[in-house]
Design a protein around this motif. Sequence first.
Motif, short mmCIF file in Angstrom:
data_model
loop_
_atom_site.label_atom_id
_atom_site.label_comp_id
_atom_site.label_asym_id
_atom_site.label_seq_id
_atom_site.Cartn_x
_atom_site.Cartn_y
_atom_site.Cartn_z
N UNK A 1 -30.72 60.64 29.17
CA UNK A 1 -32.13 60.93 28.93
C UNK A 1 -32.61 59.94 27.88
N UNK A 2 -33.63 59.18 28.22
CA UNK A 2 -34.19 58.21 27.27
C UNK A 2 -34.90 58.99 26.17
N UNK A 3 -34.49 58.79 24.90
CA UNK A 3 -35.10 59.56 23.81
C UNK A 3 -36.57 59.22 23.56
N UNK A 4 -36.99 58.01 23.89
CA UNK A 4 -38.37 57.59 23.65
C UNK A 4 -39.34 58.13 24.72
N UNK A 5 -38.92 58.05 25.98
CA UNK A 5 -39.81 58.43 27.07
C UNK A 5 -39.50 59.80 27.66
N UNK A 6 -38.32 60.33 27.34
CA UNK A 6 -37.84 61.61 27.87
C UNK A 6 -37.61 61.55 29.38
N UNK A 7 -37.45 60.32 29.91
CA UNK A 7 -37.14 60.14 31.33
C UNK A 7 -35.65 60.29 31.56
N UNK A 8 -35.29 60.83 32.71
CA UNK A 8 -33.88 61.01 33.07
C UNK A 8 -33.47 59.85 33.96
N UNK A 9 -32.38 59.19 33.60
CA UNK A 9 -31.82 58.09 34.38
C UNK A 9 -30.46 58.51 34.92
N UNK A 10 -30.21 58.22 36.20
CA UNK A 10 -28.93 58.53 36.82
C UNK A 10 -28.35 57.27 37.45
N UNK A 11 -27.03 57.20 37.45
CA UNK A 11 -26.33 56.07 38.05
C UNK A 11 -25.91 56.48 39.46
N UNK A 12 -26.60 55.97 40.46
CA UNK A 12 -26.29 56.30 41.85
C UNK A 12 -25.20 55.40 42.43
N UNK A 13 -24.59 54.58 41.60
CA UNK A 13 -23.48 53.73 42.04
C UNK A 13 -22.13 54.36 41.75
N UNK A 14 -22.11 55.41 40.94
CA UNK A 14 -20.85 56.05 40.56
C UNK A 14 -20.98 57.56 40.72
N UNK A 15 -20.59 58.04 41.88
CA UNK A 15 -20.65 59.48 42.14
C UNK A 15 -19.34 60.14 41.78
N UNK A 16 -19.41 61.45 41.55
CA UNK A 16 -18.19 62.24 41.36
C UNK A 16 -17.45 62.25 42.69
N UNK A 17 -16.17 62.24 42.64
CA UNK A 17 -15.38 62.41 43.86
C UNK A 17 -14.91 63.84 43.89
N UNK A 18 -15.13 64.51 45.01
CA UNK A 18 -14.81 65.92 45.13
C UNK A 18 -13.31 66.08 45.39
N UNK A 19 -12.51 65.86 44.35
CA UNK A 19 -11.07 65.89 44.50
C UNK A 19 -10.44 67.15 43.91
N UNK A 20 -11.20 67.89 43.17
CA UNK A 20 -10.69 69.08 42.51
C UNK A 20 -11.26 70.32 43.19
#
Length: 128
Positions: free
Chosen positions: A59-78
């Motif tokens: 979360x950008x502290x200045x703009x309060x915008x949420x940024x997500x990395x769509x290049x690194x997903x969780x792997x459903x291994x557990x």
Amino acid sequence: MRAVTSFRASAKDRNLVDDEVSYYGVVKRILELDYVVFKQIVFYCDWVHIEDKTNGCIVDPDTNLIFVNLGRFMRNTSEVDEPFILAFEAKQVFYCRDLSRDNWHVVLDAPKRLTQEIYRCLRIPTTL
């Protein structure tokens, strides 16, 4: 989707704290489960690492915008990594690419209702 999740302050902390958290992901498959008496729609999703503040979700502290990395997903291994959610649990968002960083996107909430102005911008016929 929003869900209540248990967190620890550190790896050594034995006291779990429950908090409501937003999870961000991408729907990969839409499945209809037919139980004869009723049907249920579920989404199979790739989830963003929301707990990884460096490579997943910030979360950008200045703009309060949420940024997500769509290049690194969780792997459903557990067993605890659940890729499925019920369709009614999902909330639609849009991801707008951040041109300054690879694979990072700004999370934008979807409008509650499409207005005539949005229809004109998207060039969608209003007779839907």
